[in-house]
Design a protein around this motif. Structure first.
Motif, PDB file in Angstrom:
ATOM      1  N   ILE A  79     -17.021  15.291   3.574  1.00 24.93           N
ATOM      2  CA  ILE A  79     -18.356  15.362   4.157  1.00 24.93           C
ATOM      3  C   ILE A  79     -18.702  16.827   4.407  1.00 24.93           C
ATOM      4  CG2 ILE A  79     -18.177  13.097   5.255  1.00 24.93           C
ATOM      5  CD1 ILE A  79     -17.743  14.554   7.924  1.00 24.93           C
ATOM      6  N   PHE A  80     -19.991  17.128   4.382  1.00 21.84           N
ATOM      7  CA  PHE A  80     -20.481  18.449   4.725  1.00 21.84           C
ATOM      8  C   PHE A  80     -21.320  18.302   5.985  1.00 21.84           C
ATOM      9  CE2 PHE A  80     -19.796  18.493   0.174  1.00 21.84           C
ATOM     10  CZ  PHE A  80     -19.101  19.685  -0.012  1.00 21.84           C
ATOM     11  N   ALA A  81     -20.900  18.938   7.068  1.00 23.72           N
ATOM     12  CA  ALA A  81     -21.586  18.747   8.344  1.00 23.72           C
ATOM     13  C   ALA A  81     -21.835  20.096   9.010  1.00 23.72           C
ATOM     14  CB  ALA A  81     -20.755  17.856   9.262  1.00 23.72           C
ATOM     15  N   PRO A  82     -23.096  20.408   9.351  1.00 23.94           N
ATOM     16  CA  PRO A  82     -23.422  21.697   9.961  1.00 23.94           C
ATOM     17  C   PRO A  82     -23.165  21.755  11.455  1.00 23.94           C
ATOM     18  CG  PRO A  82     -25.423  20.450   9.646  1.00 23.94           C
ATOM     19  CD  PRO A  82     -24.303  19.624   9.058  1.00 23.94           C
ATOM     20  N   ASN A  83     -22.893  20.590  12.084  1.00 23.98           N
ATOM     21  CA  ASN A  83     -22.721  20.600  13.530  1.00 23.98           C
ATOM     22  C   ASN A  83     -21.898  19.393  13.957  1.00 23.98           C
ATOM     23  OD1 ASN A  83     -24.667  18.318  13.996  1.00 23.98           O
ATOM     24  ND2 ASN A  83     -26.067  19.835  13.116  1.00 23.98           N
ATOM     25  N   THR A  84     -21.498  19.387  15.222  1.00 27.34           N
ATOM     26  CA  THR A  84     -20.645  18.319  15.745  1.00 27.34           C
ATOM     27  C   THR A  84     -21.332  16.962  15.680  1.00 27.34           C
ATOM     28  OG1 THR A  84     -19.648  19.912  17.258  1.00 27.34           O
ATOM     29  CG2 THR A  84     -19.277  17.599  17.730  1.00 27.34           C
ATOM     30  N   HIS A  85     -22.647  16.911  15.962  1.00 25.54           N
ATOM     31  CA  HIS A  85     -23.349  15.631  15.927  1.00 25.54           C
ATOM     32  C   HIS A  85     -23.323  15.024  14.530  1.00 25.54           C
ATOM     33  CE1 HIS A  85     -25.367  17.314  19.638  1.00 25.54           C
ATOM     34  NE2 HIS A  85     -24.893  16.166  20.056  1.00 25.54           N
ATOM     35  N   ALA A 114     -24.360  24.851  25.560  1.00 30.65           N
ATOM     36  CA  ALA A 114     -25.584  24.309  26.150  1.00 30.65           C
ATOM     37  C   ALA A 114     -26.554  23.852  25.062  1.00 30.65           C
ATOM     38  CB  ALA A 114     -26.241  25.359  27.040  1.00 30.65           C
ATOM     39  N   THR A 115     -26.675  24.647  23.998  1.00 32.80           N
ATOM     40  CA  THR A 115     -27.547  24.279  22.882  1.00 32.80           C
ATOM     41  C   THR A 115     -27.062  23.007  22.215  1.00 32.80           C
ATOM     42  OG1 THR A 115     -28.161  26.592  22.488  1.00 32.80           O
ATOM     43  CG2 THR A 115     -28.496  25.036  20.669  1.00 32.80           C
ATOM     44  N   ALA A 116     -25.758  22.934  21.977  1.00 28.26           N
ATOM     45  CA  ALA A 116     -25.184  21.760  21.318  1.00 28.26           C
ATOM     46  C   ALA A 116     -25.347  20.508  22.168  1.00 28.26           C
ATOM     47  CB  ALA A 116     -23.710  22.012  21.014  1.00 28.26           C
ATOM     48  N   SER A 117     -25.153  20.649  23.470  1.00 27.34           N
ATOM     49  CA  SER A 117     -25.217  19.472  24.343  1.00 27.34           C
ATOM     50  C   SER A 117     -26.626  18.883  24.413  1.00 27.34           C
ATOM     51  CB  SER A 117     -24.726  19.835  25.752  1.00 27.34           C
ATOM     52  OG  SER A 117     -25.589  20.768  26.371  1.00 27.34           O
ATOM     53  N   ASN A 152     -29.722  10.507  19.382  1.00 28.23           N
ATOM     54  CA  ASN A 152     -29.742   9.336  20.243  1.00 28.23           C
ATOM     55  C   ASN A 152     -28.715   9.497  21.370  1.00 28.23           C
ATOM     56  OD1 ASN A 152     -28.978   6.640  21.243  1.00 28.23           O
ATOM     57  ND2 ASN A 152     -30.382   5.909  19.659  1.00 28.23           N
ATOM     58  N   PRO A 153     -29.124   9.258  22.628  1.00 26.16           N
ATOM     59  CA  PRO A 153     -28.194   9.439  23.750  1.00 26.16           C
ATOM     60  C   PRO A 153     -26.888   8.666  23.602  1.00 26.16           C
ATOM     61  CG  PRO A 153     -30.424   9.178  24.557  1.00 26.16           C
ATOM     62  CD  PRO A 153     -30.479   8.902  23.089  1.00 26.16           C
ATOM     63  N   ALA A 154     -26.946   7.469  22.995  1.00 24.83           N
ATOM     64  CA  ALA A 154     -25.726   6.675  22.819  1.00 24.83           C
ATOM     65  C   ALA A 154     -24.720   7.411  21.945  1.00 24.83           C
ATOM     66  CB  ALA A 154     -26.068   5.319  22.211  1.00 24.83           C
ATOM     67  N   LEU A 155     -25.217   8.174  20.963  1.00 26.06           N
ATOM     68  CA  LEU A 155     -24.328   8.960  20.106  1.00 26.06           C
ATOM     69  C   LEU A 155     -23.924  10.249  20.804  1.00 26.06           C
ATOM     70  CD1 LEU A 155     -23.101   9.195  17.200  1.00 26.06           C
ATOM     71  CD2 LEU A 155     -25.139  10.497  16.592  1.00 26.06           C
ATOM     72  N   ARG A 156     -24.896  10.899  21.446  1.00 25.16           N
ATOM     73  CA  ARG A 156     -24.622  12.174  22.114  1.00 25.16           C
ATOM     74  C   ARG A 156     -23.605  12.009  23.236  1.00 25.16           C
ATOM     75  NH1 ARG A 156     -29.506  13.216  23.555  1.00 25.16           N
ATOM     76  NH2 ARG A 156     -29.312  12.924  25.799  1.00 25.16           N
ATOM     77  N   ASP A 157     -23.613  10.845  23.878  1.00 24.41           N
ATOM     78  CA  ASP A 157     -22.712  10.624  25.001  1.00 24.41           C
ATOM     79  C   ASP A 157     -21.261  10.445  24.567  1.00 24.41           C
ATOM     80  OD1 ASP A 157     -24.839  10.825  26.693  1.00 24.41           O
ATOM     81  OD2 ASP A 157     -25.081   8.664  27.015  1.00 24.41           O
ATOM     82  N   LEU A 158     -21.017  10.335  23.271  1.00 23.75           N
ATOM     83  CA  LEU A 158     -19.645  10.236  22.783  1.00 23.75           C
ATOM     84  C   LEU A 158     -18.968  11.601  22.710  1.00 23.75           C
ATOM     85  CD1 LEU A 158     -20.062   7.648  19.874  1.00 23.75           C
ATOM     86  CD2 LEU A 158     -19.283   7.229  22.211  1.00 23.75           C
TER      87      LEU A 158
END
Length: 242
Positions: A79-85, A114-117, A152-158
């Motif tokens: 996979i190619f992913a630019p960020n943690t999300h 802070a930006t990522a969160s 989505n908060p459900a994903l971000r909260d992981l």
């Protein structure tokens, strides 16, 4: 092997220079010039269907090249992913949602954390995703947030975000972890410092945990700490970290 022909353009700009730098100060090969010219041309030629080109042709071709280089059985495993999300989105999409998934994202820069969160991105950053995935995992901004989307908060909260300095004497991160991603940062440290960092990282690896590293990083000098099990993949050496 003589690699000079691969850098003929850069070397030709200053033939008398002796160049010894590495990584970000390295000269760019001829292929990078050709690639940027091609990228410019294709960005204009395919302006109205650029994502079809990128996700339909460019990424699959890149996956194939990397898979062959790493000796992987299937390009689809990459996979190619630019960020943690983005990484988390792909993980969650591929496994049973009932399985517990947690990701700890760290950085020494608290502003980056802070930006990522916040999990807010320009809408064009997710334009190439499958529409069903965009609808499921992202919320489109309106009004003053037009042109942006939020995870989505459900994903971000992981994801947990925590500051971490690799040079600290101990890492307050918990664990054990099934996978550690530490890529393209160790190249900035000398080998004794690398050993110190590795000795702390393996304390947080599970028995079957894996350490994912960068292509330019090599840890033969730390074979008593970690053992390679792939091109850029390591396991904790037997007896290490006990």
């Amino acid at each position: 092997m003589n690699y000079k022909p691969l850098f003929s353009r850069a070397l030709g700009l200053d033939p008398e220079r002796l160049h010894f730098a590495a990584h970000s100060h390295h000269l760019w090969p001829d292929a990078s010039f050709d690639g940027q010219v091609r990228a410019w041309a294709e960005a204009n030629r395919f302006a109205d269907r650029k994502w079809d080109l990128i996700f339909g042709e460019v990424i699959p071709e890149a996956q194939g090249h990397v898979a062959r280089e790493l000796g992987l059985p299937s390009p689809d495993s990459l996979i190619f992913a630019p960020n943690t999300h983005e990484i988390l989105l792909r993980i969650v999409s591929a496994i049973d949602r009932a399985a517990p998934v947690r990701i700890l994202a760290t950085d020494v820069d608290t502003q980056v954390l802070a930006t990522a969160s916040r999990g807010v991105y320009a809408i064009d950053r997710v334009a190439g995703l499958d529409p069903a995935i965009r609808k499921r995992y992202f919320q489109r901004g309106t009004g003053p947030n037009e042109g942006h989307c939020r995870v989505n908060p459900a994903l971000r909260d992981l994801i947990d975000y925590r500051p971490l300095n690799l040079l600290a004497t101990r890492y307050d991160v918990g664990g054990p972890f099934d996978a550690l991603f530490c890529r393209n940062v160790m190249i900035y440290f000398d080998k004794p410092t690398q050993r110190g960092i590795l000795s702390r990282l393996i304390q947080h690896m599970g028995d079957d945990g894996l350490l994912y590293t960068g292509h330019s990083e090599n840890y033969l000098h730390a074979a008593d700490l970690i053992q390679p099990c792939g091109r850029t993949l390591y396991r904790r050496a037997q007896g290490a970290g006990a």
